[in-house]
Each structure stands twice: as structure tokens, then as C-alpha cells.
Design a protein around this motif. Structure first.
Motif, PDB file in Angstrom:
ATOM      1  N   GLN A  97    -114.395 -71.199 -39.579  1.00  0.00           N
ATOM      2  CA  GLN A  97    -114.135 -71.560 -38.315  1.00  0.00           C
ATOM      3  C   GLN A  97    -112.952 -70.755 -37.839  1.00  0.00           C
ATOM      4  O   GLN A  97    -112.276 -70.355 -38.461  1.00  0.00           O
ATOM      5  CB  GLN A  97    -113.696 -72.791 -37.878  1.00  0.00           C
ATOM      6  CG  GLN A  97    -115.188 -73.879 -38.320  1.00  0.00           C
ATOM      7  CD  GLN A  97    -114.889 -75.306 -37.820  1.00  0.00           C
ATOM      8  OE1 GLN A  97    -113.880 -75.457 -37.084  1.00  0.00           O
ATOM      9  NE2 GLN A  97    -115.657 -76.035 -38.241  1.00  0.00           N
ATOM     10  N   GLY A  98    -112.940 -70.414 -36.479  1.00  0.00           N
ATOM     11  CA  GLY A  98    -112.044 -69.604 -35.853  1.00  0.00           C
ATOM     12  C   GLY A  98    -111.080 -70.284 -34.830  1.00  0.00           C
ATOM     13  O   GLY A  98    -111.829 -70.804 -33.805  1.00  0.00           O
ATOM     14  N   LEU A  99    -109.917 -70.149 -35.201  1.00  0.00           N
ATOM     15  CA  LEU A  99    -108.900 -70.732 -34.044  1.00  0.00           C
ATOM     16  C   LEU A  99    -108.673 -69.344 -33.141  1.00  0.00           C
ATOM     17  O   LEU A  99    -107.801 -68.441 -33.537  1.00  0.00           O
ATOM     18  CB  LEU A  99    -107.666 -71.346 -34.524  1.00  0.00           C
ATOM     19  CG  LEU A  99    -106.932 -72.181 -33.912  1.00  0.00           C
ATOM     20  CD1 LEU A  99    -105.667 -72.836 -34.522  1.00  0.00           C
ATOM     21  CD2 LEU A  99    -106.237 -71.636 -32.473  1.00  0.00           C
ATOM     22  N   GLY A 123    -118.047 -83.946 -28.979  1.00  0.00           N
ATOM     23  CA  GLY A 123    -116.665 -83.631 -29.074  1.00  0.00           C
ATOM     24  C   GLY A 123    -116.467 -81.800 -28.848  1.00  0.00           C
ATOM     25  O   GLY A 123    -117.591 -81.028 -28.908  1.00  0.00           O
ATOM     26  N   TRP A 124    -115.262 -81.608 -28.974  1.00  0.00           N
ATOM     27  CA  TRP A 124    -114.905 -80.127 -28.690  1.00  0.00           C
ATOM     28  C   TRP A 124    -114.366 -79.721 -30.165  1.00  0.00           C
ATOM     29  O   TRP A 124    -113.640 -80.273 -30.841  1.00  0.00           O
ATOM     30  CB  TRP A 124    -113.778 -79.968 -27.709  1.00  0.00           C
ATOM     31  CG  TRP A 124    -114.233 -80.115 -26.276  1.00  0.00           C
ATOM     32  CD1 TRP A 124    -114.453 -81.211 -25.790  1.00  0.00           C
ATOM     33  CD2 TRP A 124    -114.635 -79.087 -25.575  1.00  0.00           C
ATOM     34  NE1 TRP A 124    -114.976 -81.228 -24.264  1.00  0.00           N
ATOM     35  CE2 TRP A 124    -115.217 -79.613 -24.189  1.00  0.00           C
ATOM     36  CE3 TRP A 124    -115.139 -77.924 -25.529  1.00  0.00           C
ATOM     37  CZ2 TRP A 124    -115.664 -78.906 -23.148  1.00  0.00           C
ATOM     38  CZ3 TRP A 124    -115.203 -76.931 -24.552  1.00  0.00           C
ATOM     39  CH2 TRP A 124    -115.901 -77.771 -23.253  1.00  0.00           C
ATOM     40  N   GLU A 159     -97.546 -82.334 -40.065  1.00  0.00           N
ATOM     41  CA  GLU A 159     -97.647 -81.778 -41.409  1.00  0.00           C
ATOM     42  C   GLU A 159     -98.884 -81.522 -41.805  1.00  0.00           C
ATOM     43  O   GLU A 159     -99.813 -82.013 -41.428  1.00  0.00           O
ATOM     44  CB  GLU A 159     -96.947 -82.683 -42.457  1.00  0.00           C
ATOM     45  CG  GLU A 159     -95.293 -83.012 -42.083  1.00  0.00           C
ATOM     46  CD  GLU A 159     -94.482 -81.746 -42.488  1.00  0.00           C
ATOM     47  OE1 GLU A 159     -94.867 -81.183 -43.383  1.00  0.00           O
ATOM     48  OE2 GLU A 159     -93.590 -81.630 -41.683  1.00  0.00           O
ATOM     49  N   PRO A 160     -99.050 -80.344 -42.710  1.00  0.00           N
ATOM     50  CA  PRO A 160    -100.198 -79.877 -43.051  1.00  0.00           C
ATOM     51  C   PRO A 160    -101.092 -80.775 -43.909  1.00  0.00           C
ATOM     52  O   PRO A 160    -100.320 -81.689 -44.563  1.00  0.00           O
ATOM     53  CB  PRO A 160    -100.175 -78.691 -43.732  1.00  0.00           C
ATOM     54  CG  PRO A 160     -98.887 -78.267 -43.321  1.00  0.00           C
ATOM     55  CD  PRO A 160     -97.898 -79.524 -42.936  1.00  0.00           C
ATOM     56  N   SER A 161    -102.251 -80.862 -43.750  1.00  0.00           N
ATOM     57  CA  SER A 161    -103.146 -81.808 -44.619  1.00  0.00           C
ATOM     58  C   SER A 161    -104.216 -80.987 -45.005  1.00  0.00           C
ATOM     59  O   SER A 161    -104.787 -80.052 -44.732  1.00  0.00           O
ATOM     60  CB  SER A 161    -103.660 -82.952 -43.650  1.00  0.00           C
ATOM     61  OG  SER A 161    -104.972 -83.572 -44.511  1.00  0.00           O
ATOM     62  N   SER A 162    -104.934 -81.294 -46.426  1.00  0.00           N
ATOM     63  CA  SER A 162    -105.870 -80.630 -47.194  1.00  0.00           C
ATOM     64  C   SER A 162    -107.359 -81.262 -46.510  1.00  0.00           C
ATOM     65  O   SER A 162    -108.421 -80.641 -46.839  1.00  0.00           O
ATOM     66  CB  SER A 162    -105.897 -80.694 -48.669  1.00  0.00           C
ATOM     67  OG  SER A 162    -106.090 -82.209 -49.013  1.00  0.00           O
ATOM     68  N   ALA A 163    -107.282 -82.418 -45.792  1.00  0.00           N
ATOM     69  CA  ALA A 163    -108.513 -82.912 -45.719  1.00  0.00           C
ATOM     70  C   ALA A 163    -108.849 -82.457 -44.213  1.00  0.00           C
ATOM     71  O   ALA A 163    -107.917 -82.364 -43.185  1.00  0.00           O
ATOM     72  CB  ALA A 163    -108.409 -84.476 -45.576  1.00  0.00           C
ATOM     73  N   TRP A 164    -110.112 -82.079 -43.618  1.00  0.00           N
ATOM     74  CA  TRP A 164    -110.332 -81.699 -42.302  1.00  0.00           C
ATOM     75  C   TRP A 164    -110.241 -82.930 -41.547  1.00  0.00           C
ATOM     76  O   TRP A 164    -109.745 -82.762 -40.492  1.00  0.00           O
ATOM     77  CB  TRP A 164    -111.778 -81.205 -42.268  1.00  0.00           C
ATOM     78  CG  TRP A 164    -112.143 -80.647 -41.073  1.00  0.00           C
ATOM     79  CD1 TRP A 164    -112.798 -81.256 -40.025  1.00  0.00           C
ATOM     80  CD2 TRP A 164    -111.618 -79.448 -40.408  1.00  0.00           C
ATOM     81  NE1 TRP A 164    -112.903 -80.394 -38.810  1.00  0.00           N
ATOM     82  CE2 TRP A 164    -112.180 -79.254 -39.183  1.00  0.00           C
ATOM     83  CE3 TRP A 164    -110.918 -78.259 -40.763  1.00  0.00           C
ATOM     84  CZ2 TRP A 164    -111.957 -78.191 -38.439  1.00  0.00           C
ATOM     85  CZ3 TRP A 164    -110.586 -77.308 -40.136  1.00  0.00           C
ATOM     86  CH2 TRP A 164    -111.112 -77.177 -38.778  1.00  0.00           C
ATOM     87  N   LEU A 201    -111.855 -84.155 -27.925  1.00  0.00           N
ATOM     88  CA  LEU A 201    -111.502 -83.256 -29.014  1.00  0.00           C
ATOM     89  C   LEU A 201    -111.833 -83.883 -30.530  1.00  0.00           C
ATOM     90  O   LEU A 201    -111.643 -85.159 -30.841  1.00  0.00           O
ATOM     91  CB  LEU A 201    -110.010 -82.856 -28.958  1.00  0.00           C
ATOM     92  CG  LEU A 201    -109.538 -81.729 -29.756  1.00  0.00           C
ATOM     93  CD1 LEU A 201    -110.128 -80.510 -29.287  1.00  0.00           C
ATOM     94  CD2 LEU A 201    -107.815 -81.767 -29.372  1.00  0.00           C
ATOM     95  N   SER A 202    -112.374 -83.063 -31.224  1.00  0.00           N
ATOM     96  CA  SER A 202    -112.858 -83.762 -32.779  1.00  0.00           C
ATOM     97  C   SER A 202    -111.740 -83.980 -33.585  1.00  0.00           C
ATOM     98  O   SER A 202    -110.667 -83.155 -33.278  1.00  0.00           O
ATOM     99  CB  SER A 202    -113.797 -82.791 -33.263  1.00  0.00           C
ATOM    100  OG  SER A 202    -113.117 -81.615 -33.841  1.00  0.00           O
ATOM    101  N   PRO A 203    -111.704 -85.001 -34.041  1.00  0.00           N
ATOM    102  CA  PRO A 203    -110.335 -85.431 -35.174  1.00  0.00           C
ATOM    103  C   PRO A 203    -109.989 -84.089 -35.926  1.00  0.00           C
ATOM    104  O   PRO A 203    -108.802 -83.838 -35.847  1.00  0.00           O
ATOM    105  CB  PRO A 203    -110.973 -86.516 -35.965  1.00  0.00           C
ATOM    106  CG  PRO A 203    -112.079 -87.187 -35.111  1.00  0.00           C
ATOM    107  CD  PRO A 203    -112.829 -85.921 -34.485  1.00  0.00           C
ATOM    108  N   GLY A 204    -110.894 -83.616 -36.567  1.00  0.00           N
ATOM    109  CA  GLY A 204    -110.440 -82.348 -37.233  1.00  0.00           C
ATOM    110  C   GLY A 204    -109.913 -81.143 -36.445  1.00  0.00           C
ATOM    111  O   GLY A 204    -108.836 -80.513 -36.941  1.00  0.00           O
ATOM    112  N   THR A 205    -110.471 -80.761 -35.406  1.00  0.00           N
ATOM    113  CA  THR A 205    -109.847 -79.657 -34.436  1.00  0.00           C
ATOM    114  C   THR A 205    -108.426 -80.293 -34.008  1.00  0.00           C
ATOM    115  O   THR A 205    -107.557 -79.538 -33.894  1.00  0.00           O
ATOM    116  CB  THR A 205    -110.908 -79.520 -33.405  1.00  0.00           C
ATOM    117  OG1 THR A 205    -111.960 -79.218 -33.779  1.00  0.00           O
ATOM    118  CG2 THR A 205    -110.531 -78.454 -32.315  1.00  0.00           C
TER     119      THR A 205
END
Length: 148
Positions: A21-23, A41-42, A143-148, A127-131
């Protein structure tokens, strides 16, 4: 057909899948998001990596198909995430894309119902939770997480 495939992937832990995926960020620091015709969702633009395909090639293909954007310089890797909550065995690789151009945007269709740029302080409802999590992490609000 897509519903059956999604159903199969959501219950088969022995199937490993990979998505890119691209930001995409424009000159005004807005992000390009898409809304699919087949799920709510977006989201960031992107999709599955095909067998024998390199990840950055898959990213370029999906971004072009979904948004009309052409990646001009190598994207920056943001992270690799486990998407196991929805699809056991699924991983998403997210890239930051700052160098791109778009000559024309595709018209809405059954896959991509809508696409738009959004300022970080004016993100769309749904907005989708992962996005949402990735945007907060990338722009320093979580803080970063490893789970989408």
C-alpha cells in the motif's frame, strides 16, 4: 466471487498473502485515500503482490490502476504489518510516496468508488482503523505497532 475469496482468506491460517500500500502525499501535505466499491471505509491505495512480482512493482501497478498516480522515485518503506485480525497469514507493506505525478485520475468504478486528497486535520469519516493508525504513527501522533 470476491466475497467468497475474502471469506476463504479470513478463515485459512495456512494461506500467506502479501499486500503493498502507498501513503501518497502531495505538495500541500495532504494524503490520497480511496474508498472501495466492495468494502466500507477509506484506505491507502494498493493491493496484492502477485506470485513472481516484486513488491515495489506491485505497488506501482496498484497505485496506477487505482489512482492514476505514477511513482517517479523509489518510495520509502514505512513498515511491514501483520493483518491477522481480519486475515490470518496476511501481511501489508506500507510505503511513503512523495515523488509522483498524475496526468489523469481514473473515473469511479466498481473497485474504486471514490478517491480524494485530505489534510491530516480534515480526514474523512469512515477512515479504516488500519489507515487511521498508520497516519497517526507516520505523522508522530502514536507509537508504532506491528499490527495493521
Amino acid at each position: 466471487m470476491l466475497t467468497r475469496l475474502t471469506s476463504l482468506l479470513s478463515c485459512r491460517a495456512d494461506i500467506v498473502t502479501l499486500g503493498a500500500q502507498g501513503l501518497i502525499v502531495d505538495g500541500a501535505s495532504r494524503v490520497l485515500l480511496i474508498r472501495h466499491g466492495y468494502r466500507p471505509g477509506w484506505h491507502f491505495p494498493g493491493g496484492g503482490v502477485e506470485r513472481g512480482e516484486e513488491v515495489e512493482d506491485a505497488l506501482a501497478r496498484e497505485v496506477l490502476e487505482e489512482t492514476g498516480a505514477i511513482i517517479l522515485q523509489p518510495p520509502r518503506l514505512v513498515g511491514v504489518y501483520a493483518h491477522f485480525a481480519e486475515y490470518p497469514g496476511d501481511h501489508i507493506i506500507l510505503f511513503m510516496i512523495r515523488h509522483w505525478r498524475r496526468d489523469t485520475a481514473p473515473t469511479p468504478n466498481t473497485e474504486i468508488a471514490e478517491q480524494s486528497f485530505f489534510a491530516l486535520d480534515a480526514l474523512p469519516d469512515g477512515l479504516s482503523p488500519g489507515t487511521s493508525r498508520r497516519l497517526q504513527e507516520v505523522f508522530g501522533r502514536a507509537e508504532p505497532s506491528s499490527a495493521w
